[in-house]
Design a protein around this motif. Sequence first.
Motif, PDB file in Angstrom:
ATOM      1  N   LYS A 140     -15.179  10.874   4.322  1.00  0.00           N
ATOM      2  CA  LYS A 140     -15.426  10.306   2.985  1.00  0.00           C
ATOM      3  C   LYS A 140     -15.251  11.339   1.891  1.00  0.00           C
ATOM      4  O   LYS A 140     -14.830  11.025   0.782  1.00  0.00           O
ATOM      5  N   HIS A 184     -13.276  13.972   1.827  1.00  0.00           N
ATOM      6  CA  HIS A 184     -11.983  14.634   1.693  1.00  0.00           C
ATOM      7  C   HIS A 184     -11.121  13.971   0.614  1.00  0.00           C
ATOM      8  O   HIS A 184     -10.903  12.767   0.644  1.00  0.00           O
ATOM      9  N   PRO A 185     -10.620  14.771  -0.347  1.00  0.00           N
ATOM     10  CA  PRO A 185      -9.884  14.189  -1.477  1.00  0.00           C
ATOM     11  C   PRO A 185      -8.596  13.472  -1.066  1.00  0.00           C
ATOM     12  O   PRO A 185      -8.142  12.573  -1.768  1.00  0.00           O
ATOM     13  N   THR A 240      -9.053   9.272   0.432  1.00  0.00           N
ATOM     14  CA  THR A 240      -9.738   8.198  -0.292  1.00  0.00           C
ATOM     15  C   THR A 240      -9.106   6.828  -0.040  1.00  0.00           C
ATOM     16  O   THR A 240      -9.753   5.815  -0.219  1.00  0.00           O
ATOM     17  N   GLU A 241      -7.834   6.837   0.407  1.00  0.00           N
ATOM     18  CA  GLU A 241      -7.157   5.560   0.681  1.00  0.00           C
ATOM     19  C   GLU A 241      -7.297   5.135   2.142  1.00  0.00           C
ATOM     20  O   GLU A 241      -6.750   4.107   2.550  1.00  0.00           O
ATOM     21  N   VAL A 254     -12.912   4.437   4.927  1.00  0.00           N
ATOM     22  CA  VAL A 254     -13.910   4.875   3.949  1.00  0.00           C
ATOM     23  C   VAL A 254     -13.942   3.947   2.735  1.00  0.00           C
ATOM     24  O   VAL A 254     -14.697   4.182   1.795  1.00  0.00           O
ATOM     25  N   LYS A 255     -13.134   2.907   2.789  1.00  0.00           N
ATOM     26  CA  LYS A 255     -13.145   1.966   1.665  1.00  0.00           C
ATOM     27  C   LYS A 255     -14.274   0.967   1.843  1.00  0.00           C
ATOM     28  O   LYS A 255     -14.557   0.495   2.934  1.00  0.00           O
ATOM     29  N   GLN A 281      -2.087  10.978   6.417  1.00  0.00           N
ATOM     30  CA  GLN A 281      -3.522  10.878   6.713  1.00  0.00           C
ATOM     31  C   GLN A 281      -3.828  11.420   8.103  1.00  0.00           C
ATOM     32  O   GLN A 281      -4.809  12.135   8.307  1.00  0.00           O
TER      33      GLN A 281
END
Length: 150
Positions: free
Chosen positions: A116, A118-119, A122-123, A127-128, A142
């Motif tokens: 969560k 890690h920049p 985010t996609e 973690v969404k 990824q």
Amino acid sequence: MNYWLMKSEPTEFSIDDLENVDCEPWDGVRNYQVRNMLRDAMQIGDLAFFYHSNCKEKGIVGIMEIVTTGYPDSCAWDPKDKHYDPRSTEEKPLWYRVDVKFVKKFPQLISLNTLKAHPDLTELPLVKRGNRLSIMPISTPQWQTILTLC
DNA sequence: GCCAACGTTGGC
DNA sequence: GCCAACGTTGGC
């Protein structure tokens, strides 16, 4: 060749269970989106992260390989099975599974919090907010980012 | 085809 | 154990 992430509750089936068998049918999926991935998208040789969900130590614990394409999930035909579904028949199977095989276990898990935070992730569907798929595709960038975390 | 009720997932 | 999110079901 595709990359995936597949969730399992370790009390049901863990990475250690997988390490102790030759290969394992990934059965019991009863969600259409996930069914479609199993049936139509997965290819022999695809790799998947093994994710432990709904437990104390949530996160990615290792890697497995897809060793079959999708084929009918016969559990759905067994009235005694937890995942029995009378709508599925041998003539017209409704649910599918693939077989997976152990590749490696990471020396330590990559926790959900790490993923969560890690920049570049985010996609990641995992973690969404509100994501509930038990199997999801992972892009090559990824996949590579996650590999640097173990 | 709408949508309320219900079931499931899964993090917390 | 709670509950948000969202998929599924079934009446209309």
